[in-house]
Design an enzyme around this catalytic site. Structure first.
Site, PDB file in Angstrom:
ATOM      1  N   GLY A   1       0.819  -1.223   0.000  1.00  0.00           N
ATOM      2  CA  GLY A   1       0.000   0.000   0.000  1.00  0.00           C
ATOM      3  C   GLY A   1       0.850   1.271   0.000  1.00  0.00           C
TER       4      GLY A   1
ATOM      5  N   TYR B   1      -4.471 -17.995  -5.451  1.00  0.00           N
ATOM      6  CA  TYR B   1      -5.103 -16.778  -4.945  1.00  0.00           C
ATOM      7  C   TYR B   1      -6.593 -17.031  -4.693  1.00  0.00           C
ATOM      8  CZ  TYR B   1      -7.387 -12.221  -5.227  1.00  0.00           C
ATOM      9  OH  TYR B   1      -8.198 -11.142  -5.000  1.00  0.00           O
TER      10      TYR B   1
ATOM     11  N   GLY C   1      -2.910 -19.601 -14.944  1.00  0.00           N
ATOM     12  CA  GLY C   1      -3.936 -19.358 -13.926  1.00  0.00           C
ATOM     13  C   GLY C   1      -5.110 -18.520 -14.400  1.00  0.00           C
TER      14      GLY C   1
END
Ligand code: UDP
Length: 329
Positions: free
Chosen positions: A36, A139, A279
């Site tokens: 972040g 994920y 993926g």
């Protein structure tokens, strides 16, 4: 309400924190700034700096919090294929610590930032919440496993929770947009080409079973997404775990996204076809009918042009600022 926002310095977490403050809630952000940006934490939020697993218990202890909005996570499909252990640790294990701290300190409400990657390759589109969940990457698997944990905490301990399964979030709100340290998402990367920071965009495969051979995704504006979090929080029901998809309901191929970015920016944006990315499912399009029907969510920025225009306003401003900083050195 008195709220904790985990990952409140990230793209989605920081916009949601700002919108929660606008709606009159009190917000404490927890972030370790691993991905972040310090600048993104909205003024008006209290900041607890540290790794979520380390600080969650002491933050919730005695804080008298009403709820948590949980955004802190690893969220890159490709990376999760390469270092899955980091995804199980930072997503699954840390979320279990969070749930346990909430149980211990009687924090009754949760809104969980989840993903379309929980569905994997869908049999049909648009995807509704009752379709099979067969993630094609770690994920998505970590996010799905956390949903199972949340459901059982709601049933056994009376927690009220909502998981929001995002499709492809993009765009900007006020001065906050996508500014990842390592950018992998399509729209910001394409706009970096328009800005002159990259030579070209790579298209990950043009042999997918879609109309132009490139992957199709459903892009949702960050502000519409943030509004759904406020609604979810304000309607959570004790003992219930609700799951809602969040998308615009329209699919755009990678080539169509690049073309829209060319139109909005006026830049030719060179593109080159590269191998498929591991993926990736071919097509992900949401049905958000359930949240619209049950909570009255009403997205208003659904057209791709609006999403790209807002993203471009943010990216070009960011580009000008970094140019000015370099020039003044
Ligand atoms: N994509 C691409 N080139 C890039 C980045 C992404 O072709 O440089 C494709 C990616 O394979 C996927 C779509 O764009 O089909 C959206 O990818 P993104 O990483 O933005 O979001 P995801 O769908 O993985 O959440």
């Amino acid at each position: 309400m008195k709220l904790v926002v985990t990952g409140g310095a990230g793209y989605v977490g920081s916009v949601c924190a700002a919108v929660l403050l606008e709606a009159g809630h009190e917000v404490t952000v927890i972030d370790d700034f691993s991905t972040g940006n310090r600048d993104a934490v909205p003024a008006g939020a209290t900041l607890v700096e540290g790794s979520l697993a380390d600080v969650i218990d002491e933050t919730l202890a005695g804080g008298d919090f009403d709820g948590v909005l949980h955004f802190a996570a690893r969220s890159l499909v490709g990376e999760s294929m390469v270092v899955p252990h980091e995804y199980w640790r930072d997503n699954m294990v840390t979320s279990l610590k969070l749930l346990d701290a909430m149980r211990t300190h009687q924090v009754a409400q949760l809104v969980f930032s989840s993903t379309a990657a929980t569905y994997g390759e869908p049999e049909t589109v648009p995807i509704t919440e009752d379709m099979p969940t067969r993630p094609t990457n770690p994920y998505g698997a970590t996010k799905l496993s956390i949903d199972y944990a949340i459901t059982s905490y709601c049933q056994a301990y009376g927690m009220g929770a909502t998981s929001l399964r995002y499709f492809n979030v993009a765009g900007a709100h006020d001065a906050i947009g996508e500014n990842h340290k390592t950018e992998t998402h399509l729209i910001p990367l394409v706009l970096q080409v328009a800005l002159g920071h990259r030579e070209k965009i790579m298209i990950f495969g043009d042999d997918w079973p879609t109309s132009d051979g490139t992957c199709v995704r459903d892009y949702i504006h960050i502000r519409d997404l943030a509004d759904a979090h406020v609604l979810a929080l304000e309607t959570n029901e004790p003992g219930t775990h609700r799951i809602y998809n969040l998308g615009s309901g329209d699919g755009y191929s990678v080539r169509e996204v690049i073309e829209m970015c060319r139109e909005v920016t006026g830049h030719p944006i060179p593109a080159e076809v590269a191998p498929r990315r591991a993926g990736d499912p071919a097509v992900l399009i949401a049905s958000s009918a359930k949240i619209q029907r049950e909570l009255g969510w009403n997205p208003t920025r659904t057209h791709l042009r609006r999403i790209v225009e807002d993203a471009w306003a943010y990216t070009s401003e960011l580009g000008e600022r970094s140019h000015a900083t370099r020039a003044s050195r």
